[in-house]
Design a protein around this motif. Structure first.
Motif, PDB file in Angstrom:
ATOM      1  N   SER A  20       0.808  -1.224   0.000  1.00  0.00           N
ATOM      2  CA  SER A  20       0.000   0.000   0.000  1.00  0.00           C
ATOM      3  C   SER A  20       0.837   1.267   0.000  1.00  0.00           C
ATOM      4  N   LYS A  21       1.809   1.322   0.892  1.00  0.00           N
ATOM      5  CA  LYS A  21       2.607   2.554   1.006  1.00  0.00           C
ATOM      6  C   LYS A  21       3.450   2.829  -0.237  1.00  0.00           C
ATOM      7  N   PRO A  22       4.163   1.830  -0.794  1.00  0.00           N
ATOM      8  CA  PRO A  22       4.895   2.116  -2.032  1.00  0.00           C
ATOM      9  C   PRO A  22       3.975   2.546  -3.173  1.00  0.00           C
ATOM     10  N   LEU A  23       2.785   1.943  -3.261  1.00  0.00           N
ATOM     11  CA  LEU A  23       1.849   2.292  -4.336  1.00  0.00           C
ATOM     12  C   LEU A  23       1.367   3.730  -4.213  1.00  0.00           C
ATOM     13  N   ILE A  24       1.074   4.186  -2.987  1.00  0.00           N
ATOM     14  CA  ILE A  24       0.609   5.564  -2.834  1.00  0.00           C
ATOM     15  C   ILE A  24       1.728   6.534  -3.197  1.00  0.00           C
ATOM     16  N   TRP A  25       2.981   6.176  -2.878  1.00  0.00           N
ATOM     17  CA  TRP A  25       4.096   7.063  -3.226  1.00  0.00           C
ATOM     18  C   TRP A  25       4.335   7.108  -4.739  1.00  0.00           C
ATOM     19  N   ILE A  26       4.120   5.986  -5.400  1.00  0.00           N
ATOM     20  CA  ILE A  26       4.225   5.975  -6.872  1.00  0.00           C
ATOM     21  C   ILE A  26       3.146   6.899  -7.457  1.00  0.00           C
ATOM     22  N   GLY A  27       1.936   6.814  -6.909  1.00  0.00           N
ATOM     23  CA  GLY A  27       0.851   7.680  -7.351  1.00  0.00           C
ATOM     24  C   GLY A  27       1.156   9.147  -7.111  1.00  0.00           C
ATOM     25  N   ILE A  28       1.701   9.458  -5.939  1.00  0.00           N
ATOM     26  CA  ILE A  28       2.037  10.844  -5.599  1.00  0.00           C
ATOM     27  C   ILE A  28       3.110  11.393  -6.533  1.00  0.00           C
ATOM     28  N   VAL A  29       4.140  10.592  -6.796  1.00  0.00           N
ATOM     29  CA  VAL A  29       5.208  11.037  -7.705  1.00  0.00           C
ATOM     30  C   VAL A  29       4.636  11.302  -9.095  1.00  0.00           C
ATOM     31  N   SER A  30       3.713  10.454  -9.542  1.00  0.00           N
ATOM     32  CA  SER A  30       3.070  10.642 -10.849  1.00  0.00           C
ATOM     33  C   SER A  30       2.293  11.955 -10.897  1.00  0.00           C
ATOM     34  N   PHE A  35       1.474  17.716 -12.475  1.00  0.00           N
ATOM     35  CA  PHE A  35       1.287  19.134 -12.182  1.00  0.00           C
ATOM     36  C   PHE A  35       2.552  19.942 -12.450  1.00  0.00           C
ATOM     37  N   GLY A  36       3.710  19.310 -12.285  1.00  0.00           N
ATOM     38  CA  GLY A  36       4.967  19.983 -12.639  1.00  0.00           C
ATOM     39  C   GLY A  36       4.996  20.310 -14.120  1.00  0.00           C
ATOM     40  N   GLY A  37       4.536  19.358 -14.931  1.00  0.00           N
ATOM     41  CA  GLY A  37       4.470  19.579 -16.376  1.00  0.00           C
ATOM     42  C   GLY A  37       3.496  20.696 -16.734  1.00  0.00           C
ATOM     43  N   LEU A  38       2.337  20.711 -16.062  1.00  0.00           N
ATOM     44  CA  LEU A  38       1.335  21.739 -16.340  1.00  0.00           C
ATOM     45  C   LEU A  38       1.825  23.134 -15.947  1.00  0.00           C
ATOM     46  N   THR A  39       2.409  23.237 -14.765  1.00  0.00           N
ATOM     47  CA  THR A  39       2.876  24.561 -14.332  1.00  0.00           C
ATOM     48  C   THR A  39       4.066  25.020 -15.174  1.00  0.00           C
ATOM     49  N   SER A  40       4.884  24.079 -15.630  1.00  0.00           N
ATOM     50  CA  SER A  40       5.974  24.434 -16.554  1.00  0.00           C
ATOM     51  C   SER A  40       5.403  24.950 -17.872  1.00  0.00           C
ATOM     52  N   ALA A  41       4.325  24.329 -18.336  1.00  0.00           N
ATOM     53  CA  ALA A  41       3.676  24.762 -19.578  1.00  0.00           C
ATOM     54  C   ALA A  41       3.145  26.184 -19.445  1.00  0.00           C
ATOM     55  N   VAL A  42       2.655  26.524 -18.256  1.00  0.00           N
ATOM     56  CA  VAL A  42       2.171  27.887 -18.020  1.00  0.00           C
ATOM     57  C   VAL A  42       3.311  28.881 -18.198  1.00  0.00           C
ATOM     58  N   ILE A  43       4.454  28.566 -17.580  1.00  0.00           N
ATOM     59  CA  ILE A  43       5.612  29.466 -17.649  1.00  0.00           C
ATOM     60  C   ILE A  43       6.121  29.584 -19.085  1.00  0.00           C
ATOM     61  N   VAL A  44       6.231  28.443 -19.767  1.00  0.00           N
ATOM     62  CA  VAL A  44       6.724  28.441 -21.154  1.00  0.00           C
ATOM     63  C   VAL A  44       5.772  29.218 -22.067  1.00  0.00           C
ATOM     64  N   VAL A 142     -10.334  17.285  -8.916  1.00  0.00           N
ATOM     65  CA  VAL A 142     -10.516  15.890  -9.356  1.00  0.00           C
ATOM     66  C   VAL A 142      -9.720  14.945  -8.452  1.00  0.00           C
ATOM     67  N   HIS A 143      -8.469  15.301  -8.175  1.00  0.00           N
ATOM     68  CA  HIS A 143      -7.641  14.466  -7.304  1.00  0.00           C
ATOM     69  C   HIS A 143      -8.149  14.499  -5.863  1.00  0.00           C
ATOM     70  N   LEU A 144      -8.683  15.645  -5.437  1.00  0.00           N
ATOM     71  CA  LEU A 144      -9.202  15.761  -4.082  1.00  0.00           C
ATOM     72  C   LEU A 144     -10.446  14.900  -3.881  1.00  0.00           C
ATOM     73  N   ILE A 145     -11.249  14.758  -4.926  1.00  0.00           N
ATOM     74  CA  ILE A 145     -12.434  13.896  -4.828  1.00  0.00           C
ATOM     75  C   ILE A 145     -12.015  12.460  -4.521  1.00  0.00           C
ATOM     76  N   GLY A 146     -10.914  12.012  -5.140  1.00  0.00           N
ATOM     77  CA  GLY A 146     -10.373  10.690  -4.805  1.00  0.00           C
ATOM     78  C   GLY A 146      -9.987  10.611  -3.337  1.00  0.00           C
ATOM     79  N   GLY A 147      -9.417  11.692  -2.820  1.00  0.00           N
ATOM     80  CA  GLY A 147      -9.058  11.754  -1.403  1.00  0.00           C
ATOM     81  C   GLY A 147     -10.280  11.698  -0.504  1.00  0.00           C
ATOM     82  N   LEU A 148     -11.381  12.311  -0.954  1.00  0.00           N
ATOM     83  CA  LEU A 148     -12.622  12.285  -0.168  1.00  0.00           C
ATOM     84  C   LEU A 148     -13.207  10.877  -0.090  1.00  0.00           C
ATOM     85  N   PHE A 149     -13.126  10.131  -1.190  1.00  0.00           N
ATOM     86  CA  PHE A 149     -13.591   8.737  -1.164  1.00  0.00           C
ATOM     87  C   PHE A 149     -12.759   7.919  -0.173  1.00  0.00           C
ATOM     88  N   SER A 150     -11.449   8.153  -0.207  1.00  0.00           N
ATOM     89  CA  SER A 150     -10.553   7.473   0.731  1.00  0.00           C
ATOM     90  C   SER A 150     -10.907   7.838   2.176  1.00  0.00           C
TER      91      SER A 150
END
Length: 197
Positions: A20-30, A35-44, A142-150
């Motif tokens: 469980s713990k490694p899987l949640i960390w893989i999800g978090i890194v993803s 979001f890193g890609g999206l915010t970089s796109a904003v700057i670019v 959208v991601h927070l809704i997943g957190g609410l289900f959890s």
């Protein structure tokens, strides 16, 4: 036969703890990469020029306070479970769920203010800046809704006294994700405040 069944149950619980713990960390890194890609796109997309300033609605500041308080409440719930205080745990986790829903309400209020001020998510009247603002905040929801289900699952299990000092894997996975969502929102809020606003 009963011993074998008990051993199987213990094996499944141990397997759950280990995966469980490694899987949640893989999800978090993803999600961080996403979001890193999206915010970089904003700057670019600025192309060296400044963005049209958009004043962030005050509701987004309220959202920030709410999500920080929700993390504090959830952490209190985990500490209460570890102490065997289920009444406090139920109250704290229930409060976390309510605060999570209030976060979504304040986000909607913020979007309403933006819309009323002439900032649109899409269409001929939208701008690059307003579209990015709605996109980033909307995807966070959208991601927070997943957190609410959890959270809801954790609350139900807490109501049934399923957690104990020795068995907190489910709540630890959920709380890790929830704290991450809070940190992600703070990052997005500051990014929007200083890059787009």
């Amino acid at each position: 036969m009963a011993t074998l069944t008990a051993e199987n149950i213990n094996y499944k619980e141990e397997l759950k703890r280990k995966t469980s713990k490694p899987l949640i960390w893989i999800g978090i890194v993803s999600i961080i990469m996403f979001f890193g890609g999206l915010t970089s796109a904003v700057i670019v997309s600025q192309g060296g020029g400044g963005f049209l300033a958009i004043e962030l609605p005050f509701a987004f500041t309220i959202s920030t306070i709410i999500i920080v308080l929700s993390s504090v409440a959830f952490q209190s719930g985990l500490m209460a479970i570890k102490k065997g205080n289920y009444s406090v745990a139920k109250l704290s986790i229930g409060l976390t769920l309510i605060l999570g829903l209030l976060f979504i309400v304040t986000q909607y209020m913020g979007w309403t203010v933006l819309h009323d001020n002439g900032y649109y998510a899409a269409g001929s009247k939208s701008t690059q800046e307003s579209s990015f603002l709605y996109l980033l905040t909307g995807l966070h929801i959208v991601h927070l809704i997943g957190g609410l289900f959890s959270l809801l699952i954790v609350l139900i299990k807490t109501m049934k006294n399923k957690y104990s000092l020795e068995n907190t894997t489910g709540i630890q996975v959920s709380i890790t994700y929830w704290h991450f969502l809070g940190a992600l929102w703070i990052y997005l809020f500051l990014f929007l405040r200083f890059i787009i606003a």
